[in-house]
Scaffold this motif. Structure first.
Motif: not given
Length: 246
Positions: A33-35, A109-128
């Protein structure tokens, strides 16, 4: 008679091979699989991305991902793999840690976002994802903010190219024309009331009168992410758009 016996033996061998192929278990073959891990943490330093398959690799040998950059991993399918993320300025603590167990052939795709003090993440399947053969580019849009509930995107005369993209979600991949009739696009990100949040100038061709056109982006697959915040806690609007090439 001898020829007949040889024929019978050959038929038996073929039958055995056929049955073996029919009853073989796909799991006997290694599958992958690819991440892709994307650094979209607004205003943050570079990051190291470590996975449990190469945990003995020292940080100094790992590539540093700066803001808007990504690293791709090919992972064994149906196996639990840990991904740890560390800021390059402080390797004593983890920014994020996640365990992945992806199905065979999955591209995510595993996105890391937010800011330095508050990091969040979300996993998105690359469909299409698809092979591009025409004079087009393929784009998608991701909401990597914490306080923009939804946004839509207009693009130079195209209203609602995508719409209702919620926090930590991605649009479908959209095909846009990349002929000389559309040298560039300005993607306008708008909130639910139609107010512009941010925009991004996306150039596909450079045109120099008397010399001709030179391609900048052609038959590409690109992600545009809205990052930052309407209010960073100090009254500052840090919303902006980053381009992430596939």
């Amino acid at each position: 008679m001898k020829s007949f016996n040889i024929l019978i033996i050959l038929l038996l061998i073929c039958s055995i091979c056929f049955v073996s192929c029919e009853t073989s278990d796909d799991s006997e073959f290694p599958q992958a699989a690819s991440l892709k891990v994307v650094h979209a943490i607004n205003g943050a330093p570079g990051i190291y991305v470590e996975n449990s398959m190469s945990e003995d690799t020292p940080f100094t040998n790992l590539p540093t991902l700066d803001f808007s950059e990504f690293r791709r991993f090919t992972l064994p399918a149906r196996e639990s793999i840990d991904i740890d993320v560390i800021f390059e300025t402080d390797t004593t603590s983890q920014v994020a840690s996640e365990q992945f167990n992806l199905g065979a052939g999955k591209i995510q795709t595993y996105f890391l976002y937010g800011d330095e003090a508050n990091v969040s993440s979300t996993l998105v399947e690359d469909i299409g994802l698809r092979t591009i053969t025409d004079s087009t580019n393929v784009v998608r849009f991701v909401n990597l903010t914490k306080d923009v509930n939804t946004f839509s995107v207009d693009a130079g005369g195209i209203d609602n190219l995508v719409s209702s993209i919620e926090i930590a979600e991605a649009s479908e991949f959209v095909t846009i024309d990349a002929t000389l009739e559309n040298l560039e696009y300005t993607f306008s990100f708008k909130d639910e009331q139609g107010n512009e949040l941010s925009n991004f100038f996306y150039r596909q061709w450079f045109f120099f009168p008397g010399f001709g056109a030179f391609v900048q982006s052609f038959q590409d697959t690109i992600t545009f992410a809205l990052v930052g915040a309407l209010d960073d806690g100090q009254g500052n609007n840090t919303l902006n758009v980053i381009q992430i090439d596939q």
